[in-house]
Write a protein that holds these residues in place. Structure first.
Motif, PDB file in Angstrom:
ATOM      1  N   ASN A  21      61.615  12.305  13.836  1.00  0.00           N
ATOM      2  CA  ASN A  21      61.194  12.491  12.707  1.00  0.00           C
ATOM      3  C   ASN A  21      60.221  11.951  12.795  1.00  0.00           C
ATOM      4  O   ASN A  21      59.168  12.180  11.875  1.00  0.00           O
ATOM      5  N   ASP A  22      59.738  10.650  13.178  1.00  0.00           N
ATOM      6  CA  ASP A  22      58.778   9.480  12.997  1.00  0.00           C
ATOM      7  C   ASP A  22      57.223  10.710  13.772  1.00  0.00           C
ATOM      8  O   ASP A  22      55.969  10.617  12.674  1.00  0.00           O
ATOM      9  N   ASP A  23      57.438  11.353  14.371  1.00  0.00           N
ATOM     10  CA  ASP A  23      55.986  12.598  14.848  1.00  0.00           C
ATOM     11  C   ASP A  23      55.741  12.840  13.351  1.00  0.00           C
ATOM     12  O   ASP A  23      54.469  13.590  13.694  1.00  0.00           O
ATOM     13  N   SER A  31      59.584  11.439   6.217  1.00  0.00           N
ATOM     14  CA  SER A  31      59.800  10.479   6.427  1.00  0.00           C
ATOM     15  C   SER A  31      60.967  10.801   8.001  1.00  0.00           C
ATOM     16  O   SER A  31      61.529  11.647   7.272  1.00  0.00           O
ATOM     17  N   ASP A  32      61.078  10.113   8.626  1.00  0.00           N
ATOM     18  CA  ASP A  32      62.991   9.767   8.913  1.00  0.00           C
ATOM     19  C   ASP A  32      63.647   9.553   8.297  1.00  0.00           C
ATOM     20  O   ASP A  32      64.655  10.734   7.769  1.00  0.00           O
TER      21      ASP A  32
END
Length: 313
Positions: A21-23, A31-32
């Protein structure tokens, strides 16, 4: 005398690359926390450019075949559920058969999007019951990321790639229950892969309302057709679309003692691959006993659905 069919072995394959998710948050406005809150996904696997649908399908099928103890020449039917194969001919099933060195099987692709695997499993069961096949490979595979709109944060966060496969054989004691299947044609537009090049889009709220309200009674009917009470299920493997759909639907089915597959958390939505992928992992980890009843229930694109209770290998 053959009275039905059963799943003899399972296998799965996922690409090596993992997208977090951060990628995604580095390339799209998300966002995560936003992704986890809305769909429950943490990561998804992304196939390489040189990793087409047929290669992933063959990898999962080879694992299932090895676990079955059968030889390649024993397989007389190959069914591949996919909606993301780019080429029309040879179909994916024929390419898988060639890669595995199968002798002369019937080969068919089945496109029912997210409900594809359960449709294909029912088709294999019907073929074996009718005597037109004895040993089948049933595969769900998607390279969904080829069809993602990576600028649309509501859909690109969902998709992943992978494959799952089952070896299905004739059995005196049926291990695959009757299928309950159907669709809602007037709502088929709610999940789409349209255009050239095709792009995945959906009406998320419509799908959520339909799945959480209309599917539980259908899933209970699947159990009734199989002669299994929901509370006696050992596992529930729903299409891995969204954790916010999976958990309430499983609860409303009444499967209070079952292991609920939540592979969507780590794999994302892999469409037709999601059910065999999640089931194969549950069996491999020993979370369900051989012979235990598991509800498989696919739903999604076309607003189609199909489900059956199987006995785990």
């Amino acid at each position: 005398m053959t009275h039905g069919s059963r799943v003899l072995a399972l296998g799965h394959y996922q690409p090596a690359r993992v997208l977090t998710n951060d990628d995604l948050a580095a390339t799209v406005d998300t966002s995560d926390e936003w992704i986890r809150t809305r769909v429950g996904i943490r990561t998804r696997h992304i196939a390489a450019p040189d990793e087409p649908v047929d290669r992933m399908a063959a990898a999962a099928a080879a694992k299932a075949l090895a676990g079955s103890g059968l030889a390649a020449e024993d397989i007389d039917l190959v069914l591949v559920a996919t909606c993301t194969a780019v080429d029309r001919s040879p179909n994916t099933a024929a390419r898988v058969a060639a890669q595995l060195g199968l002798a002369s099987p019937a080969t068919m692709d089945i496109n029912v999007v997210c409900a594809g695997f359960t449709h294909a499993l029912a088709t294999a069961d019907h073929a074996i019951r009718a005597g037109s096949a004895a040993r089948a490979l049933v595969i769900g595979v998607e390279k969904f990321t080829d069809f993602a709109d990576w600028t649309d944060r509501s859909t690109c966060v969902l998709v992943g790639d992978g494959a799952g496969a089952a070896v299905v054989v004739a059995s005196e004691e049926p291990g695959i229950g009757p299928v309950v299947w159907g669709s809602v044609p007037e709502m088929g537009h709610a999940v789409r892969i349209e255009g050239n090049p095709g792009r995945f889009s959906q009406e998320g709220q419509s799908v959520y309302r339909w799945a959480t309200t209309q599917l539980p009674p259908i899933a209970r009917r699947v159990c009734e057709q199989a002669g299994v009470r929901p509370e006696d299920l050992a596992a529930v493997v729903l299409h891995q679309a969204n954790l916010r759909i999976i958990e309430p639907v499983a609860r409303r089915i009444g499967a209070v003692n079952a292991v609920i597959a939540r592979d969507v958390v780590d794999s994302g939505n892999t469409s037709a691959a999601s059910i065999p992928l999640a089931l194969s992992k549950l069996v491999e980890r020993g979370e369900v006993e051989p012979g235990a009843p598991a509800l498989l229930f696919g739903f999604g694109g076309n607003l189609s659905y199909a489900g059956q209770v199987i006995r785990c290998p």
